[in-house]
Design an enzyme around this catalytic site. Sequence first.
Site, PDB file in Angstrom:
ATOM      1  N   TYR A 142       0.825  -1.210   0.000  1.00 23.98           N
ATOM      2  CA  TYR A 142       0.000   0.000   0.000  1.00 23.98           C
ATOM      3  C   TYR A 142       0.861   1.263   0.000  1.00 23.98           C
ATOM      4  CZ  TYR A 142      -4.024  -2.968   1.213  1.00 23.98           C
ATOM      5  OH  TYR A 142      -5.006  -3.920   1.227  1.00 23.98           O
ATOM      6  N   LYS A 191       3.467 -15.302   3.182  1.00 19.10           N
ATOM      7  CA  LYS A 191       3.377 -16.090   1.944  1.00 19.10           C
ATOM      8  C   LYS A 191       4.808 -16.422   1.523  1.00 19.10           C
ATOM      9  CE  LYS A 191       0.910 -17.655  -1.576  1.00 19.10           C
ATOM     10  NZ  LYS A 191       0.059 -18.848  -1.414  1.00 19.10           N
ATOM     11  N   ASP A 223      -2.976 -17.965   2.682  1.00 18.47           N
ATOM     12  CA  ASP A 223      -4.148 -18.629   2.089  1.00 18.47           C
ATOM     13  C   ASP A 223      -4.713 -19.668   3.050  1.00 18.47           C
ATOM     14  OD1 ASP A 223      -1.679 -19.762   1.616  1.00 18.47           O
ATOM     15  OD2 ASP A 223      -2.092 -20.430  -0.418  1.00 18.47           O
ATOM     16  N   ASP A 247      -5.237  -6.522   6.195  1.00 23.02           N
ATOM     17  CA  ASP A 247      -6.434  -5.813   5.748  1.00 23.02           C
ATOM     18  C   ASP A 247      -7.529  -6.818   5.390  1.00 23.02           C
ATOM     19  OD1 ASP A 247      -8.143  -3.887   4.809  1.00 23.02           O
ATOM     20  OD2 ASP A 247      -6.987  -3.376   3.026  1.00 23.02           O
ATOM     21  N   ASP A 251     -10.986  -8.242   7.827  1.00 18.52           N
ATOM     22  CA  ASP A 251     -12.380  -8.119   7.383  1.00 18.52           C
ATOM     23  C   ASP A 251     -13.077  -9.478   7.451  1.00 18.52           C
ATOM     24  OD1 ASP A 251     -12.295  -5.429   6.996  1.00 18.52           O
ATOM     25  OD2 ASP A 251     -12.869  -5.474   4.882  1.00 18.52           O
TER      26      ASP A 251
END
Length: 362
Positions: A142, A191, A223, A247, A251
Site C-alpha cells: 500500500y 506467503k 491462504d 487488511d 475483514d
Amino acid sequence: MKKNIAVIRGDGIGPEIVGEALKVLDKTAELFGHSFSYTDVDMGGCAIDKWGDPLPEEMLKKCVESDSVLLGAVGGDKWNNVPGNMRPEKGLLRLRAGMGVYSNNRPAKIWSQLASASPLKKSIVDKGIDFIIVRELIGGVYFGEHKTDEKDGEKVAVDTMSYSESEIERIGRIGFETARKRNKKLCSVEKSNVLDCSRLWKKVMHELAEEYPDVELTDMLVDNCAMQIVKNPAQFDVIVTENMFGDILSDEASMITGSIGMIPSSSLGSTSCGLYEPIHGSAPDIAGMDIANPIGTILSAAMMLRYSFDMPAEADCIENAVSAVLDEGYRTADIMPAEAADYKKVGCSEMGALILSHLERK
Ligand code: NAD
C-alpha cells in the site's frame, strides 16, 4: 484528567456514528471527573470538497498534536473518479503515516448475545472466537510505488511491496507483547512460499522468538490462514501479519463475529497518541438514514480510554453499557436476527442514547 481528542467525522455514516461516540465520551468524562475537549479535523471526501485535499497539512498537525484521534470513516462514490493521490483514502494513509502508527490492532471477539449473528455453524462458534489481528499498517504494497505504463500496446500496472528488517521487527514485537498479555500464542502469517518479503518476515519473526521464550510462535501461509479462520477460529490467540494480508484477514475475521458494525480498532506507534476507528467504511448505502450501528465507534472510544489514556475503569464502563443494551435485546438493523420476536430494532441515534443511559460508574 484533561485530554484533547482530534475528531474526524469524515464521510457517509461517519458524522452519525462519531456523534454518538462523543456523547458517550462526554457522559463518561462527567461520571469519572475528566475533561475531554475536541478539535474538529476535516479528512476524506469532505476535506476534498472544502480544501481540495483529503488531508491538508494543518489538519494532520492538529491530529499529531492531540492526545489521540477518533475517526468515523472516509470515502464514497462521489470521489471515486478523483486522481489516485487525491482520493479520500489517501488522507487516511497519510494520517497513519504522519502519526507514525505502524500497528493496527483489531479484536475479533464474539459477543455472546450476538453468537447467532455469526455466519459460521453453531458447533464452530461454540468453541469460542476471541483473537486479535495485529496488522502492520504503514509499509508493504500500500505504501510502495504505484504506476501504470503502456507496454506492447496495452497498459501494465505495477505496485511494489517492500519490507525492511526493522519494519518487521517493530510490528513483530507488538505481536509478541500482545500475545504475552493474552494466551501466549502468536501466529505469524505470510506467503513465504512465493514472496521475498515474506521470507524476510519469517526470518525476523523467528529471530525475535528467541527473546520471547514464553510465547509459542507458529507460522501460517496467508491462504491457509484465510481458511483456518472460518474452519477453526478457536485455534487463534494473536495473529501478526503484514499490511495487505492483515487488511483482508481482519475483514474476514470481523464477518465471522457477526457484524462489521461492531468492531473497533486501535492504531499505535511509539507514543501514546493513537488512532481509534471502527473497522468498517463510510457505508454510503445507508448514510443519512439513521440506521448505522454506532457500536464499533463507541467501542473504539473505549479502546482509546484503555490504551492511550490509561483509563481502564472508564473503558469497562462503556463496554458494560454496550453489553447491557445488547442483553436487553436492542439491535441495529445489521445485527438484527432473522427471527426478531425477542428483539427491538433501533436506529443509530437510539442505540447511542440507550448506551448513554446505561453508563454507570461502579
Ligand atoms: P463499508 O464498510 O462502508 O460497507 C460495507 C457494508 O457494511 C455496507 O453494506 C454497509 O452498509 C455495511 N456497514 C458498514 N458499516 C456499518 C455500520 N456501522 N452499521 C451498519 N452497516 C454497516 O465498505 P464499502 O462499501 O466497501 O466502502 C464504502 C466506502 O468506505 C468506500 O469509499 C471505501 O473506500 C471507504 N472505506 C473507508 C474506510 C475507512 O475510512 N477506514 C474503510 C473501508 C472502506
